[in-house]
Design an enzyme around this catalytic site. Sequence first.
Site, mmCIF file in Angstrom:
data_model
loop_
_atom_site.group_PDB
_atom_site.id
_atom_site.type_symbol
_atom_site.label_atom_id
_atom_site.label_comp_id
_atom_site.label_asym_id
_atom_site.label_seq_id
_atom_site.Cartn_x
_atom_site.Cartn_y
_atom_site.Cartn_z
ATOM 1 C CB ALA A 42 -48.537 -41.891 -1.748
ATOM 2 C CG LEU A 43 -41.626 -39.114 -3.153
ATOM 3 C CD1 LEU A 43 -41.063 -40.100 -3.956
ATOM 4 C CD2 LEU A 43 -41.347 -37.548 -3.801
ATOM 5 C CG PHE A 82 -45.194 -35.511 7.149
ATOM 6 C CD1 PHE A 82 -45.797 -35.405 7.656
ATOM 7 C CD2 PHE A 82 -44.145 -35.629 6.501
ATOM 8 C CE1 PHE A 82 -45.462 -36.044 9.185
ATOM 9 C CE2 PHE A 82 -43.580 -35.748 7.825
ATOM 10 C CZ PHE A 82 -43.744 -36.123 8.425
ATOM 11 C CG ASP A 132 -39.111 -30.042 -12.756
ATOM 12 O OD1 ASP A 132 -38.062 -30.406 -11.489
ATOM 13 O OD2 ASP A 132 -38.876 -30.741 -13.599
ATOM 14 C CD GLU A 145 -46.620 -29.012 -4.823
ATOM 15 O OE1 GLU A 145 -45.649 -28.997 -5.818
ATOM 16 O OE2 GLU A 145 -47.056 -29.456 -4.432
HETATM 17 N N1 COS Z 1 -37.767 -34.416 -14.117
HETATM 18 C C1 COS Z 1 -36.298 -35.406 -14.913
HETATM 19 N N2 COS Z 1 -35.320 -36.191 -14.681
HETATM 20 C C2 COS Z 1 -35.173 -35.975 -13.178
HETATM 21 C C3 COS Z 1 -35.152 -34.510 -12.802
HETATM 22 C C4 COS Z 1 -36.207 -33.680 -13.118
HETATM 23 N N3 COS Z 1 -36.486 -32.788 -12.734
HETATM 24 N N4 COS Z 1 -34.598 -35.172 -11.921
HETATM 25 C C5 COS Z 1 -33.724 -35.810 -11.644
HETATM 26 N N5 COS Z 1 -34.303 -36.859 -12.465
HETATM 27 C C6 COS Z 1 -33.006 -37.928 -13.611
HETATM 28 C C7 COS Z 1 -32.036 -37.344 -13.255
HETATM 29 O O1 COS Z 1 -31.811 -37.095 -14.802
HETATM 30 C C8 COS Z 1 -31.439 -38.837 -12.923
HETATM 31 O O2 COS Z 1 -31.375 -39.556 -14.178
HETATM 32 P P1 COS Z 1 -30.665 -40.972 -14.857
HETATM 33 O O3 COS Z 1 -30.476 -42.096 -13.873
HETATM 34 O O4 COS Z 1 -30.873 -41.206 -16.154
HETATM 35 O O5 COS Z 1 -29.089 -40.142 -15.195
HETATM 36 C C9 COS Z 1 -32.252 -39.644 -12.266
HETATM 37 O O6 COS Z 1 -33.741 -38.552 -12.238
HETATM 38 C C10 COS Z 1 -31.967 -39.495 -10.667
HETATM 39 O O7 COS Z 1 -31.247 -38.096 -10.553
HETATM 40 P P2 COS Z 1 -30.522 -37.710 -9.444
HETATM 41 O O8 COS Z 1 -29.554 -38.246 -9.525
HETATM 42 O O9 COS Z 1 -30.171 -36.192 -10.085
HETATM 43 O O10 COS Z 1 -31.382 -38.120 -7.906
HETATM 44 P P3 COS Z 1 -30.795 -38.141 -6.865
HETATM 45 O O11 COS Z 1 -31.341 -38.671 -5.785
HETATM 46 O O12 COS Z 1 -29.925 -36.963 -6.602
HETATM 47 O O13 COS Z 1 -32.402 -36.368 -5.565
HETATM 48 C C11 COS Z 1 -33.128 -34.605 -6.046
HETATM 49 C C12 COS Z 1 -32.290 -35.939 -6.761
HETATM 50 C C13 COS Z 1 -32.775 -34.178 -4.302
HETATM 51 C C14 COS Z 1 -33.622 -33.571 -6.678
HETATM 52 C C15 COS Z 1 -34.736 -35.253 -5.870
HETATM 53 O O14 COS Z 1 -34.507 -36.088 -4.897
HETATM 54 C C16 COS Z 1 -35.011 -34.224 -4.979
HETATM 55 O O15 COS Z 1 -35.780 -33.225 -5.952
HETATM 56 N N6 COS Z 1 -35.361 -34.036 -3.796
HETATM 57 C C17 COS Z 1 -36.665 -33.608 -2.912
HETATM 58 C C18 COS Z 1 -38.504 -34.342 -3.392
HETATM 59 C C19 COS Z 1 -39.294 -32.982 -2.358
HETATM 60 O O16 COS Z 1 -39.536 -32.645 -3.362
HETATM 61 N N7 COS Z 1 -39.650 -33.932 -2.177
HETATM 62 C C20 COS Z 1 -41.228 -33.274 -1.423
HETATM 63 C C21 COS Z 1 -42.271 -34.195 -0.560
HETATM 64 S S1 COS Z 1 -43.329 -34.496 -2.149
HETATM 65 S S2 COS Z 1 -44.497 -33.403 -1.828
#
Ligand code: COS
Length: 381
Positions: A123-124, A155, A239, A362
Amino acid sequence: MALDPEIFDTLIDTIRRFVSERLRPLEGEVEAADAIPDAIVEEMRGLGLFGLSIAEEYGGLGLTMVEECKVAIELGRTTPAFRSTFGTNVGIGSQGLVMAGSPAQKAEWLPRIASGEVITSFALTEPDVGSDSGAVKTRAVRDGDVYRLSGTKRFITNADKAQLFTVMARTGDEPGGRGVSAFLVPRDLPGLSIGEPEKKMGQKGARVADVVFDDTPVPVANRLGEEGQGFKIAMQVLDRGRLHISAVCVGVAERLIADCVAYASERKQFGKPIAEHQLIQALIADSKTEAMAARALMLETAARKDAGENTTMEAAATKYFASEMVGRVADRAVQIFGGAGYIADYGIERLYRDVRLFRIYEGTSQIQQLIIAREVLKRGG
Ligand code: COS
């Protein structure tokens, strides 16, 4: 640790038979009922599908990422909703616990998740929080031995059946992901309610619904990791999940290609099977080439993940390519089937609708592009 190759081959053979003999004949029924028959869920439990990714010490099969992806390819050869039935237990619903859970949390939940007795959900997403998942608004306010959760998650796959949710909620005032923590939230806590399943474009049989928290008291002992680690846990879970989804995309593409070959070999126009017409052959060749590329990329990334490498960028690239690829393959399949591709009885229009979701959940294709570009710019190439 990888399974003995012979045991793994037997597992794949069994799943392949299960898909072709048990699941494929039920595709129309699942579409009409928007539900997976209970008997099938029971058979999935018997096959160990709920515990693919969970260590053997907790009753799972403990597959490597490569092995899990190979299983996911097989499940991709049928209606994707079948895979979703156990998909949250294998992926986003359990992996936060696997990665960040304490020994006590794991011992309490993992055996029942692996057996399929407990269904889990992740739940994100929220009404105002989709791609920008660091902006979570659901609040978790510490009150003695509990956190009180308030907010709405949207969702949420399998929410209607789940007995356990991994919930990302804001515990701190820090902006973005730093203020987000992760919690294990059992379904039966007070103040937790589930909305009506949404009507969707496709993937009938896989239900999504709201999960609403109204002052829900979640024991402090249910927090995953430390306060503020929830966003990173969620990102690591995604990931991994993106590779599994990529494998499903490859499976669906391979199924569609096989369906196209069978239809094109039988359907005659201008006095010969349409498979003998070069413009049809070009469509098949393009689909095959792209499916092969996605399979190779996905298996290489999975192997790197098994070797302990950071594959954030590679998993995003794989999910981006594989989900867009299967969209193109499904589109070509409708074209090869012609009018029949648009008619429900042939099942092609159903898969065309089903695969549309892969480019969204995702992480949308645009989010994958963003992750790829950020990492490539950081690495300098
Ligand atoms: N693994 C480990 N750490 C991660 C990471 C990963 N894959 N991605 C980001 N982080 C960490 C960063 O290193 C950063 O750490 P610090 O605060 O210590 O520097 C922190 O998390 C914040 O990262 P970032 O600044 O990159 O975050 P953003 O808010 O810019 O968001 C995205 C990054 C857009 C990539 C993220 O919000 C995302 O993946 N969004 C999509 C979510 C999704 O897939 N939703 C689908 C619904 S869920 S089924």
